[in-house]
Design a protein around this motif. Sequence first.
Motif, PDB file in Angstrom:
ATOM      1  N   ALA A 105       0.840  -1.202   0.000  1.00  0.00           N
ATOM      2  CA  ALA A 105       0.000   0.000   0.000  1.00  0.00           C
ATOM      3  C   ALA A 105       0.870   1.245   0.000  1.00  0.00           C
ATOM      4  O   ALA A 105       0.546   2.251  -0.651  1.00  0.00           O
ATOM      5  CB  ALA A 105      -0.924  -0.003   1.216  1.00  0.00           C
ATOM      6  N   GLY A 106       1.980   1.183   0.723  1.00  0.00           N
ATOM      7  CA  GLY A 106       2.902   2.311   0.749  1.00  0.00           C
ATOM      8  C   GLY A 106       3.497   2.588  -0.618  1.00  0.00           C
ATOM      9  O   GLY A 106       3.594   3.738  -1.057  1.00  0.00           O
ATOM     10  N   PHE A 107       3.881   1.518  -1.315  1.00  0.00           N
ATOM     11  CA  PHE A 107       4.431   1.696  -2.656  1.00  0.00           C
ATOM     12  C   PHE A 107       3.408   2.331  -3.582  1.00  0.00           C
ATOM     13  O   PHE A 107       3.711   3.266  -4.321  1.00  0.00           O
ATOM     14  CB  PHE A 107       4.894   0.354  -3.227  1.00  0.00           C
ATOM     15  CG  PHE A 107       5.397   0.453  -4.639  1.00  0.00           C
ATOM     16  CD1 PHE A 107       6.710   0.798  -4.894  1.00  0.00           C
ATOM     17  CD2 PHE A 107       4.548   0.233  -5.721  1.00  0.00           C
ATOM     18  CE1 PHE A 107       7.181   0.914  -6.198  1.00  0.00           C
ATOM     19  CE2 PHE A 107       5.004   0.352  -7.027  1.00  0.00           C
ATOM     20  CZ  PHE A 107       6.323   0.687  -7.260  1.00  0.00           C
ATOM     21  N   LEU A 108       2.169   1.816  -3.568  1.00  0.00           N
ATOM     22  CA  LEU A 108       1.132   2.346  -4.460  1.00  0.00           C
ATOM     23  C   LEU A 108       0.763   3.781  -4.092  1.00  0.00           C
ATOM     24  O   LEU A 108       0.480   4.600  -4.972  1.00  0.00           O
ATOM     25  CB  LEU A 108      -0.108   1.449  -4.423  1.00  0.00           C
ATOM     26  CG  LEU A 108       0.068   0.071  -5.075  1.00  0.00           C
ATOM     27  CD1 LEU A 108      -1.194  -0.758  -4.932  1.00  0.00           C
ATOM     28  CD2 LEU A 108       0.448   0.208  -6.555  1.00  0.00           C
ATOM     29  N   ALA A 109       0.762   4.096  -2.772  1.00  0.00           N
ATOM     30  CA  ALA A 109       0.494   5.476  -2.359  1.00  0.00           C
ATOM     31  C   ALA A 109       1.609   6.397  -2.850  1.00  0.00           C
ATOM     32  O   ALA A 109       1.363   7.500  -3.337  1.00  0.00           O
ATOM     33  CB  ALA A 109       0.366   5.555  -0.844  1.00  0.00           C
ATOM     34  N   GLY A 110       2.852   5.927  -2.705  1.00  0.00           N
ATOM     35  CA  GLY A 110       3.982   6.714  -3.206  1.00  0.00           C
ATOM     36  C   GLY A 110       3.947   6.859  -4.705  1.00  0.00           C
ATOM     37  O   GLY A 110       4.234   7.927  -5.260  1.00  0.00           O
ATOM     38  N   TRP A 111       3.576   5.766  -5.390  1.00  0.00           N
ATOM     39  CA  TRP A 111       3.472   5.798  -6.846  1.00  0.00           C
ATOM     40  C   TRP A 111       2.388   6.787  -7.285  1.00  0.00           C
ATOM     41  O   TRP A 111       2.558   7.539  -8.243  1.00  0.00           O
ATOM     42  CB  TRP A 111       3.163   4.396  -7.363  1.00  0.00           C
ATOM     43  CG  TRP A 111       3.157   4.289  -8.854  1.00  0.00           C
ATOM     44  CD1 TRP A 111       2.076   4.324  -9.685  1.00  0.00           C
ATOM     45  CD2 TRP A 111       4.300   4.135  -9.708  1.00  0.00           C
ATOM     46  NE1 TRP A 111       2.457   4.202 -10.991  1.00  0.00           N
ATOM     47  CE2 TRP A 111       3.816   4.085 -11.044  1.00  0.00           C
ATOM     48  CE3 TRP A 111       5.661   4.031  -9.486  1.00  0.00           C
ATOM     49  CZ2 TRP A 111       4.666   3.926 -12.133  1.00  0.00           C
ATOM     50  CZ3 TRP A 111       6.511   3.883 -10.573  1.00  0.00           C
ATOM     51  CH2 TRP A 111       6.017   3.833 -11.875  1.00  0.00           C
ATOM     52  N   ALA A 112       1.254   6.793  -6.555  1.00  0.00           N
ATOM     53  CA  ALA A 112       0.154   7.701  -6.899  1.00  0.00           C
ATOM     54  C   ALA A 112       0.558   9.149  -6.702  1.00  0.00           C
ATOM     55  O   ALA A 112       0.296   9.998  -7.561  1.00  0.00           O
ATOM     56  CB  ALA A 112      -1.073   7.378  -6.046  1.00  0.00           C
ATOM     57  N   ILE A 113       1.191   9.437  -5.566  1.00  0.00           N
ATOM     58  CA  ILE A 113       1.547  10.835  -5.307  1.00  0.00           C
ATOM     59  C   ILE A 113       2.706  11.277  -6.189  1.00  0.00           C
ATOM     60  O   ILE A 113       2.917  12.475  -6.392  1.00  0.00           O
ATOM     61  CB  ILE A 113       1.848  11.062  -3.814  1.00  0.00           C
ATOM     62  CG1 ILE A 113       1.509  12.517  -3.448  1.00  0.00           C
ATOM     63  CG2 ILE A 113       3.301  10.742  -3.462  1.00  0.00           C
ATOM     64  CD1 ILE A 113       1.407  12.777  -1.969  1.00  0.00           C
ATOM     65  N   LEU A 114       3.461  10.302  -6.743  1.00  0.00           N
ATOM     66  CA  LEU A 114       4.471  10.658  -7.745  1.00  0.00           C
ATOM     67  C   LEU A 114       3.820  11.299  -8.964  1.00  0.00           C
ATOM     68  O   LEU A 114       4.395  12.193  -9.590  1.00  0.00           O
ATOM     69  CB  LEU A 114       5.267   9.421  -8.175  1.00  0.00           C
ATOM     70  CG  LEU A 114       6.588   9.133  -7.464  1.00  0.00           C
ATOM     71  CD1 LEU A 114       7.221   7.876  -8.015  1.00  0.00           C
ATOM     72  CD2 LEU A 114       7.535  10.318  -7.581  1.00  0.00           C
ATOM     73  N   LEU A 115       2.627  10.809  -9.323  1.00  0.00           N
ATOM     74  CA  LEU A 115       1.895  11.416 -10.442  1.00  0.00           C
ATOM     75  C   LEU A 115       1.643  12.888 -10.145  1.00  0.00           C
ATOM     76  O   LEU A 115       1.778  13.749 -11.027  1.00  0.00           O
ATOM     77  CB  LEU A 115       0.572  10.687 -10.652  1.00  0.00           C
ATOM     78  CG  LEU A 115      -0.330  11.191 -11.790  1.00  0.00           C
ATOM     79  CD1 LEU A 115       0.361  11.019 -13.130  1.00  0.00           C
ATOM     80  CD2 LEU A 115      -1.667  10.461 -11.780  1.00  0.00           C
TER      81      LEU A 115
END
Length: 462
Positions: A105-115
């Motif tokens: 979940a942390g990776f996907l949250a980080g990936w999302a906020i990278l956008l």
Amino acid sequence: MSTERPTSEAAEGGDLSEFGYQQELRRSLTLRDLLVYGLVFMVPIAPFAIFGVVFNASMGMVPLTYVIGFVAMIFTALSYREMSRAFPISGSVYAYAGRGLHPAAGFLAGWAILLDYLLVPTLLYVTGAAALGSVLPAVPQAVWVILFVVVNTVVNLLGIETTARTNKIFLLGELVVLALFVVLAVVAISRGVNGATWTFTPFFNPEVFQPSLIFAALSVAVLSFLGFDAISTMAEETRGGARVVGRATVLALTLVAALFIVQTYLAALLVPGQTEFVGDTATNEAFYTVAALVGGEWFKVLVAIATALGWAVANALVAQAATSRLLFSMARDRQLPKFLAHVHPTRRVPERAVLLVSVVSLILGLFFVGQIGLLSSLVNFGALFSFLVLHLSVVAWYLIKQRQRTYGLHLVVPLCGFVIIGYVLVNSDANAKIGGLVWLAVGVVVLVVLRLMGRTTQLKVG
């Protein structure tokens, strides 16, 4: 270590060893620096650029929209405050969700906020170029984009202290222009310029009010509040520990909301009886038209230039800094290529991450010149999705993993934030949702590849 608090007092003061890290970045920022950083990121004069869009969407009730926007965002700010106290490290929602909820979940949250973080500098450069294009149409907007990228990259590479000093200069300039507008607007309203009178109609107009109108406008106005979350990316460069980061997050959001409400209230009063600006040009230049009413053509030009510099230089400067810290944090945990975790031995900045952000911003900025609407909607998706994961992380960490019974702060607050953010996200632009979901799908593929390569996403929690 206390069972009531997930980190020791030493960790709150800046000891990263409990999380498996060494202190590499320079710890020199104070509460004042963080406040300036947050205010510059949110741009105190941000409504100058989108006043007409929010005005049309809310049928003239712009200040009411910002009041609701503040209420919506304060729940998220409180969640950031709580998680920054638990984990006083760089990485923002990536670090919080990865430890509080689950590493994936942390990776996907980080990936999302990278956008969000990767596109924010691009959006700001394009917006600034468009503003200066209205003043100097002979200069191609691409030239302004290149100039903005070069200036900000040089400042960020010089070190966090240089970035902090530059932030203060730009913030002072924005506040001076804003103060001048407030004074001129109050005088103009008192004199009845353009038929203006003192009324609370911009806060509530019973003749046109509908809840759907306000929430539609909120999806646009929320963009102005994005940035307070980036304060958490400076956790490893802050003196005074996690409490300073949390306090700065809430204070910065509150201060900028007050500024947004005041300036939009005065501007709305100066177009009495109006609920819409007709045409794209009139909508995009709505605030500049109001500025001309209160101060003449010279003030209109000053406001346009201030908007361009505030967005494309000041805001983009801190956006580039925040993005580079997120890349640094994820690379340090081997979630992104390791070379991005390199820190300059003297200036103590993640220079390769800074340079990558500048290259991406330059390429995208030149490609998306003139496409402000699409960029804005994509930025919103990345931020809002990560906020949803943040709220879930608060509940999971404090109530489930730590077994605390602080239901007000760690259940009611994140639940309210989740519902509000979820509503805005569901009702956001269709193209933004499609683009955002595609980006998340790519993130899932990257996560699977990392697992197949034997790279763990497990993060140390202290």
